[in-house]
Structures are given as structure tokens and as C-alpha cells.
Design a protein around this motif. Structure first.
Motif, PDB file in Angstrom:
ATOM      1  N   ARG A 130       0.833  -1.213   0.000  1.00  0.00           N
ATOM      2  CA  ARG A 130       0.000   0.000   0.000  1.00  0.00           C
ATOM      3  C   ARG A 130       0.860   1.252   0.000  1.00  0.00           C
ATOM      4  NH1 ARG A 130      -2.961  -2.756   3.905  1.00  0.00           N
ATOM      5  NH2 ARG A 130      -2.265  -1.333   5.547  1.00  0.00           N
ATOM      6  N   MET A 131       1.919   1.236   0.810  1.00  0.00           N
ATOM      7  CA  MET A 131       2.805   2.390   0.868  1.00  0.00           C
ATOM      8  C   MET A 131       3.514   2.588  -0.475  1.00  0.00           C
ATOM      9  SD  MET A 131       2.362   3.840   3.746  1.00  0.00           S
ATOM     10  CE  MET A 131       0.644   3.362   3.443  1.00  0.00           C
ATOM     11  N   GLY A 132       3.935   1.493  -1.085  1.00  0.00           N
ATOM     12  CA  GLY A 132       4.578   1.577  -2.391  1.00  0.00           C
ATOM     13  C   GLY A 132       3.652   2.149  -3.438  1.00  0.00           C
ATOM     14  N   MET A 133       2.386   1.734  -3.398  1.00  0.00           N
ATOM     15  CA  MET A 133       1.410   2.230  -4.363  1.00  0.00           C
ATOM     16  C   MET A 133       1.171   3.728  -4.176  1.00  0.00           C
ATOM     17  SD  MET A 133      -2.599   1.361  -4.839  1.00  0.00           S
ATOM     18  CE  MET A 133      -2.938   2.454  -3.461  1.00  0.00           C
ATOM     19  N   HIS A 134       0.987   4.151  -2.909  1.00  0.00           N
ATOM     20  CA  HIS A 134       0.760   5.575  -2.660  1.00  0.00           C
ATOM     21  C   HIS A 134       1.973   6.400  -3.080  1.00  0.00           C
ATOM     22  CE1 HIS A 134      -3.040   4.886  -0.811  1.00  0.00           C
ATOM     23  NE2 HIS A 134      -2.560   4.287   0.267  1.00  0.00           N
ATOM     24  N   PHE A 135       3.152   5.867  -2.844  1.00  0.00           N
ATOM     25  CA  PHE A 135       4.371   6.586  -3.221  1.00  0.00           C
ATOM     26  C   PHE A 135       4.454   6.753  -4.733  1.00  0.00           C
ATOM     27  CE2 PHE A 135       8.825   6.752  -4.475  1.00  0.00           C
ATOM     28  CZ  PHE A 135       9.292   7.789  -3.677  1.00  0.00           C
ATOM     29  N   SER A 136       4.250   5.657  -5.471  1.00  0.00           N
ATOM     30  CA  SER A 136       4.359   5.745  -6.931  1.00  0.00           C
ATOM     31  C   SER A 136       3.242   6.595  -7.522  1.00  0.00           C
ATOM     32  CB  SER A 136       4.368   4.339  -7.557  1.00  0.00           C
ATOM     33  OG  SER A 136       3.190   3.627  -7.247  1.00  0.00           O
ATOM     34  N   THR A 137       2.056   6.568  -6.910  1.00  0.00           N
ATOM     35  CA  THR A 137       0.962   7.431  -7.371  1.00  0.00           C
ATOM     36  C   THR A 137       1.352   8.902  -7.222  1.00  0.00           C
ATOM     37  OG1 THR A 137      -0.756   5.812  -6.831  1.00  0.00           O
ATOM     38  CG2 THR A 137      -1.435   8.116  -6.955  1.00  0.00           C
ATOM     39  N   GLY A 138       1.937   9.219  -6.069  1.00  0.00           N
ATOM     40  CA  GLY A 138       2.327  10.601  -5.809  1.00  0.00           C
ATOM     41  C   GLY A 138       3.432  11.086  -6.725  1.00  0.00           C
ATOM     42  N   ILE A 139       4.454  10.266  -6.925  1.00  0.00           N
ATOM     43  CA  ILE A 139       5.577  10.707  -7.753  1.00  0.00           C
ATOM     44  C   ILE A 139       5.171  10.804  -9.223  1.00  0.00           C
ATOM     45  CG2 ILE A 139       6.639   8.454  -8.261  1.00  0.00           C
ATOM     46  CD1 ILE A 139       9.355   9.796  -7.661  1.00  0.00           C
ATOM     47  N   LEU A 140       4.264   9.925  -9.670  1.00  0.00           N
ATOM     48  CA  LEU A 140       3.776  10.025 -11.047  1.00  0.00           C
ATOM     49  C   LEU A 140       2.988  11.315 -11.238  1.00  0.00           C
ATOM     50  CD1 LEU A 140       3.404   8.685 -13.853  1.00  0.00           C
ATOM     51  CD2 LEU A 140       1.299   7.664 -12.952  1.00  0.00           C
ATOM     52  N   MET A 141       2.183  11.686 -10.242  1.00  0.00           N
ATOM     53  CA  MET A 141       1.397  12.914 -10.357  1.00  0.00           C
ATOM     54  C   MET A 141       2.317  14.137 -10.349  1.00  0.00           C
ATOM     55  SD  MET A 141      -1.788  14.306  -8.072  1.00  0.00           S
ATOM     56  CE  MET A 141      -3.067  13.622  -9.113  1.00  0.00           C
ATOM     57  N   LEU A 214      13.444  -1.009  -0.619  1.00  0.00           N
ATOM     58  CA  LEU A 214      14.214  -0.389  -1.701  1.00  0.00           C
ATOM     59  C   LEU A 214      13.334   0.243  -2.770  1.00  0.00           C
ATOM     60  CD1 LEU A 214      16.958  -3.125  -2.235  1.00  0.00           C
ATOM     61  CD2 LEU A 214      17.274  -0.867  -1.201  1.00  0.00           C
ATOM     62  N   TYR A 215      12.045  -0.088  -2.755  1.00  0.00           N
ATOM     63  CA  TYR A 215      11.142   0.337  -3.818  1.00  0.00           C
ATOM     64  C   TYR A 215      11.145   1.852  -4.046  1.00  0.00           C
ATOM     65  CZ  TYR A 215       6.794   0.954  -6.444  1.00  0.00           C
ATOM     66  OH  TYR A 215       5.866   1.320  -7.383  1.00  0.00           O
ATOM     67  N   PRO A 216      11.008   2.697  -2.996  1.00  0.00           N
ATOM     68  CA  PRO A 216      10.978   4.149  -3.253  1.00  0.00           C
ATOM     69  C   PRO A 216      12.243   4.658  -3.935  1.00  0.00           C
ATOM     70  CG  PRO A 216      10.226   3.659  -1.032  1.00  0.00           C
ATOM     71  CD  PRO A 216      10.803   2.389  -1.577  1.00  0.00           C
ATOM     72  N   TYR A 217      13.393   4.128  -3.532  1.00  0.00           N
ATOM     73  CA  TYR A 217      14.649   4.586  -4.128  1.00  0.00           C
ATOM     74  C   TYR A 217      14.729   4.194  -5.608  1.00  0.00           C
ATOM     75  CZ  TYR A 217      15.762   5.008   0.822  1.00  0.00           C
ATOM     76  OH  TYR A 217      15.735   5.338   2.145  1.00  0.00           O
ATOM     77  N   ARG A 218      14.268   2.989  -5.921  1.00  0.00           N
ATOM     78  CA  ARG A 218      14.304   2.540  -7.312  1.00  0.00           C
ATOM     79  C   ARG A 218      13.348   3.346  -8.188  1.00  0.00           C
ATOM     80  NH1 ARG A 218      14.584  -3.994  -6.080  1.00  0.00           N
ATOM     81  NH2 ARG A 218      16.852  -4.109  -5.911  1.00  0.00           N
ATOM     82  N   VAL A 219      12.186   3.663  -7.628  1.00  0.00           N
ATOM     83  CA  VAL A 219      11.226   4.476  -8.385  1.00  0.00           C
ATOM     84  C   VAL A 219      11.793   5.872  -8.628  1.00  0.00           C
ATOM     85  CG1 VAL A 219       8.953   5.576  -8.308  1.00  0.00           C
ATOM     86  CG2 VAL A 219       9.208   3.185  -7.629  1.00  0.00           C
ATOM     87  N   ILE A 220      12.384   6.466  -7.592  1.00  0.00           N
ATOM     88  CA  ILE A 220      12.964   7.802  -7.737  1.00  0.00           C
ATOM     89  C   ILE A 220      14.066   7.793  -8.793  1.00  0.00           C
ATOM     90  CG2 ILE A 220      14.384   9.548  -6.588  1.00  0.00           C
ATOM     91  CD1 ILE A 220      12.779   8.939  -4.031  1.00  0.00           C
ATOM     92  N   LEU A 221      14.951   6.798  -8.716  1.00  0.00           N
ATOM     93  CA  LEU A 221      16.030   6.709  -9.704  1.00  0.00           C
ATOM     94  C   LEU A 221      15.474   6.538 -11.117  1.00  0.00           C
ATOM     95  CD1 LEU A 221      18.644   4.472  -7.835  1.00  0.00           C
ATOM     96  CD2 LEU A 221      18.855   6.899  -8.407  1.00  0.00           C
ATOM     97  N   GLY A 222      14.419   5.715 -11.231  1.00  0.00           N
ATOM     98  CA  GLY A 222      13.811   5.513 -12.547  1.00  0.00           C
ATOM     99  C   GLY A 222      13.242   6.800 -13.110  1.00  0.00           C
TER     100      GLY A 222
END
Length: 235
Positions: A130-141, A214-222
Motif C-alpha cells: 500500500r505504501m509503495g502504491m501511494h508513493f508511486s501514485t504521488g511521484i507520477l502525479m 528499496l522500492y521508493p529509491y528505485r522508483v525515484i532513480l527511474g
């Protein structure tokens, strides 16, 4: 439209038989991408009549899905749909996911658990997911202004222009949100439709606690990589 169901699978010998039986009566072609499984994933898929592409090394979900896109381009499909090999994506929702592409309203359609019109209250996710989903939703927006309620959903359909675009360039690690950013930057139309998903009945999830950390860091780097990368315009 000639439609291919791409099923990325790593050690899913228990989940695949039921999923392939469900798909067999729907009239769609399938391709199981065996991502270097150590079990009988490839043999089980072949026994149920599906073509199998076996990868010699584990590439992860991004590499497996891109293999399916390359196959779809080579075999002249009009639409490609990703259904994960764990059978959590219920084929009963395929027509709903495909409808916006068939009607010409979208290039990519995401089957979402969290739309206001069809919030899936029965689907339970772990806290890290859930936290990963909210994080990726926010960074995509923040990166695009695009609001997608289910950025981590792997249940998605793409028309030929969109999956051809990805056949040559697709994210490897946790590709879902990054791929949406790529599509948006290239001018593709993205929409969501409500679906309900099932819990995993067999096998083990590859999304471990260590990967969640590690998910937030990988998303940010991507996303940083996409920001500094020259925008690729689809032909």
C-alpha cells in the motif's frame, strides 16, 4: 482485433493451470513468458496449450513483459494484455479492460482496484504494498500531473502503437509507474477501468520486505533517469 495475452511467470506452476483453463474458452491467444523458473512453469504452460518463451536468465517482470511485447510486434497483434502468472488478475474483466482500446478512446488501459466507481473493498494488500502504491501514485502525479489510482497494477492493455513503443524500451525494475510516465511523455492516452482482483492462491510473491524497503529509491532513480533522458517520440 487480434489480441495477445502476455503472462509473465516465475515459479508459477501451481497458479498457471487454472488461469490458462479460464482463458482457453475466451478465444484469445496467450504467451507464457517463463522468467527462468526453477519449477515446472514452462512444462505446465505447454501442457495447457500455450506457447512459451523461456528466458535463460531471470530478467524480472519488466524484462518478461517486454519479451511479450516483442513477440506481439513480430506476430502482428493489434492489442497486448498483461495478466500476471499468479492468477490474481481475473480474466472475467478482460472485456472491460479492452473496451476503451476497441472504441479508440485510449492507447493504454489499466485495470484498477481503486477507482471511485468500483473500489475493490475485498482485495487486501500488505502495508508495504500500500505504501509503495501511494508513493508511486504521488511521484507520477508530481512528474506528469497524471492521476492514476492504481499505478502498481500489472493488469493492463495496450494497442499496437503503445506496445511497439515499449518493445524497444521498457523499464526493468518495478516498471508499472515508470512505464506510465514514459507513455504520458510520448503523448499516449491512458485511462483506468474498475476491476476486482483475487488473492494469490498458490506460490509466493516476489515482493519481499527487503524489496519493499528499496522500492521508493528505485522508483525515484527511474523517474530521474526519465527526466534526463531524451524524450523518445513514437513513430
Amino acid at each position: 482485433m487480434k489480441t495477445l495475452i502476455i503472462i509473465p511467470a516465475h515459479n508459477e506452476e501451481e497458479s498457471l493451470p487454472g488461469l490458462l483453463r479460464e482463458l482457453s474458452g475466451l478465444g484469445y491467444d496467450t504467451l507464457v513468458v517463463n522468467d527462468a523458473s526453477s519449477d515446472r512453469t514452462a512444462a505446465v504452460a505447454a501442457a495447457h496449450g500455450s506457447p512459451v518463451a523461456t528466458l535463460p536468465a531471470n530478467l524480472g517482470i519488466g524484462g518478461a513483459v517486454q519479451t511479450g511485447f516483442k513477440y506481439a510486434v513480430r506476430h502482428n497483434y493489434d492489442v497486448a494484455v498483461q495478466l500476471d502468472g499468479d492468477a490474481q488478475h481475473n480474466p472475467v474483466w478482460l472485456d472491460n479492460v479492452l473496451a476503451p482500446i476497441r472504441d479508440g478512446r485510449a492507447d493504454c488501459v489499466i485495470g484498477s482496484r481503486y477507482t471511485k466507481e468500483g473500489f475493490d473493498v475485498d482485495y487486501k494488500t500488505s502495508f508495504p504494498r500500500r505504501m509503495g502504491m501511494h508513493f508511486s501514485t504521488g511521484i507520477l502525479m508530481m512528474a506528469t500531473g497524471l492521476h492514476i489510482t492504481d499505478t502498481t497494477s500489472g493488469f493492463r492493455a495496450l494497442n499496437r502503437k503503445a506496445f511497439t513503443y515499449f518493445a524497444t524500451d521498457y523499464p526493468v525494475e518495478h516498471p508499472e509507474a515508470e512505464a506510465l510516465c514514459m507513455l504520458h511523455r510520448a503523448g499516449f492516452r491512458i485511462t483506468e477501468v474498475p476491476v476486482k482482483m483475487r488473492g494469490r492462491a498458490a506460490g509466493e510473491s516476489l515482493f519481499t520486505m527487503s524489496k519493499a524497503a528499496l522500492y521508493p529509491y528505485r522508483v525515484i532513480l527511474g523517474f530521474i533517469g526519465l527526466a534526463i533522458k531524451k524524450r523518445k517520440i513514437p513513430r
